[in-house]
Enzyme design. Structure first.
Site, PDB file in Angstrom:
ATOM      1  N   HIS A   1     -36.215 -13.501  -7.456  1.00  0.00           N
ATOM      2  CA  HIS A   1     -36.188 -14.749  -6.707  1.00  0.00           C
ATOM      3  C   HIS A   1     -35.657 -14.356  -5.339  1.00  0.00           C
ATOM      4  CE1 HIS A   1     -36.856 -17.085 -10.346  1.00  0.00           C
ATOM      5  NE2 HIS A   1     -35.960 -16.334 -10.937  1.00  0.00           N
TER       6      HIS A   1
ATOM      7  N   ARG B   1     -27.510 -13.134 -20.329  1.00  0.00           N
ATOM      8  CA  ARG B   1     -28.507 -13.180 -19.252  1.00  0.00           C
ATOM      9  C   ARG B   1     -28.211 -12.077 -18.259  1.00  0.00           C
ATOM     10  NH1 ARG B   1     -31.201 -17.947 -19.262  1.00  0.00           N
ATOM     11  NH2 ARG B   1     -32.097 -17.563 -17.219  1.00  0.00           N
TER      12      ARG B   1
ATOM     13  N   CYS C   1     -40.558 -14.058 -12.459  1.00  0.00           N
ATOM     14  CA  CYS C   1     -39.691 -14.362 -13.604  1.00  0.00           C
ATOM     15  C   CYS C   1     -40.447 -15.063 -14.738  1.00  0.00           C
ATOM     16  CB  CYS C   1     -38.490 -15.155 -13.115  1.00  0.00           C
ATOM     17  SG  CYS C   1     -37.070 -15.031 -14.213  1.00  0.00           S
TER      18      CYS C   1
HETATM   19  N1  GLN Z   1     -36.649 -18.797 -18.800  1.00  0.00           N
HETATM   20  C1  GLN Z   1     -36.871 -17.413 -18.477  1.00  0.00           C
HETATM   21  C2  GLN Z   1     -35.710 -16.523 -18.845  1.00  0.00           C
HETATM   22  O1  GLN Z   1     -34.613 -16.999 -18.988  1.00  0.00           O
HETATM   23  C3  GLN Z   1     -37.218 -17.269 -17.003  1.00  0.00           C
HETATM   24  C4  GLN Z   1     -36.074 -17.568 -16.078  1.00  0.00           C
HETATM   25  C5  GLN Z   1     -36.469 -17.676 -14.642  1.00  0.00           C
HETATM   26  O2  GLN Z   1     -37.631 -17.884 -14.329  1.00  0.00           O
HETATM   27  N2  GLN Z   1     -35.490 -17.573 -13.755  1.00  0.00           N
HETATM   28  O3  GLN Z   1     -35.886 -15.321 -18.998  1.00  0.00           O
END
Ligand code: GLN
Length: 234
Positions: A194, A130, A95
């Site tokens: 993850h 998101r 990520c």
């Molecule tokens: N901050 C980054 C995003 O929002 C990575 C998020 C994460 O590592 N879960 O894309």
């Protein structure tokens, strides 16, 4: 002689969303089955990273604020990280870590953070949105399905020389548009998974473990050891 793998947990104190440290625990778990020792060090801000000191790198995900801090510091480690990657050593970046290996990451506020350009992907901003949820992909090389959980605002587009880790069967993956998830360059794998990816996908963990061992001990035949490792998938 006991074989060992030394892991650099890159910015492990800052970049460790959803227990990405589990990737190291998974490596230890599988390595233990064949008597291989896995040790790890956090390599963080203002610390030197030397490619020759490590056999494996794990770089987890993070929040935008931590990424701004890391984006500054990581430039000082850029040359050695690229040396490590180009030497075919295994590297798993998740990520935010995956984003930082590419050209740039545009965060939720529209701030463009430079990556280290070890890989040619780049990450743009989604507007007030998101990608969150379970994700399943199929790796086209070995036909394996990998399971994970994604939560990212950034949308990543691959460079021409990169191929994805897999084709999206469920969820969003890199960008929700082209059906790709993750990126592979040499033995470096970037992914939004993850879960963490190596705890949930034992076959992937086993593959990466033996890449590390073969790299470090090029004269050893690992055929028998590979048969001894029992993996778990969920
Ligand atoms: N901050 C980054 C995003 O929002 C990575 C998020 C994460 O590592 N879960 O894309």
């Amino acid at each position: 002689m006991t074989m060992s793998i030394r892991v650099a947990h890159l910015y492990g104190d800052l970049m460790n969303t959803y227990g990405d440290i589990g990737n190291i625990l998974a490596l230890q778990f599988y390595a233990k089955q064949i008597g291989v020792e896995v040790t790890s060090d956090i390599v963080s801000l203002e610390e030197d990273f030397k490619a020759d000191d490590y056999d494996f790198v794990v770089f987890g995900g993070g929040q935008d604020f931590e990424q701004t801090v890391v984006a500054d510091d990581i430039q000082s480690k850029k040359a050695e990280l690229i040396k490590f990657i180009e030497a075919n050593k295994p590297f798993v970046a998740v990520c935010g870590g995956y984003q930082m290996l590419g050209k740039y990451y545009v965060d939720a506020k529209g701030q463009k953070l430079p990556g280290i350009e070890a890989m040619n992907h780049y990450t743009e901003q989604q507007h007030d949105h998101r990608f969150i949820g379970d994700v399943v992909i199929e790796n086209e090389k070995n036909g394996n399905k990998y399971h994970g959980f994604e939560n990212h605002q950034g949308i990543t587009f691959l460079g021409e020389d990169e191929h994805p880790l897999g084709k999206v069967l469920q969820g969003y993956g890199n960008n929700g548009q082209d059906g790709t998830e993750g990126a592979v360059h040499k033995n470096t794998v970037g992914t939004y998974f993850h879960g963490p990816i190596m705890t949930r996908n034992g076959n992937f963990a086993k593959y990466m473990l033996f890449q590390a061992l073969q790299n470090k001990y090029p004269d050893t035949d690992f055929t028998e050891m590979k048969k001894q490792v029992k993996t778990y998938e969920y």
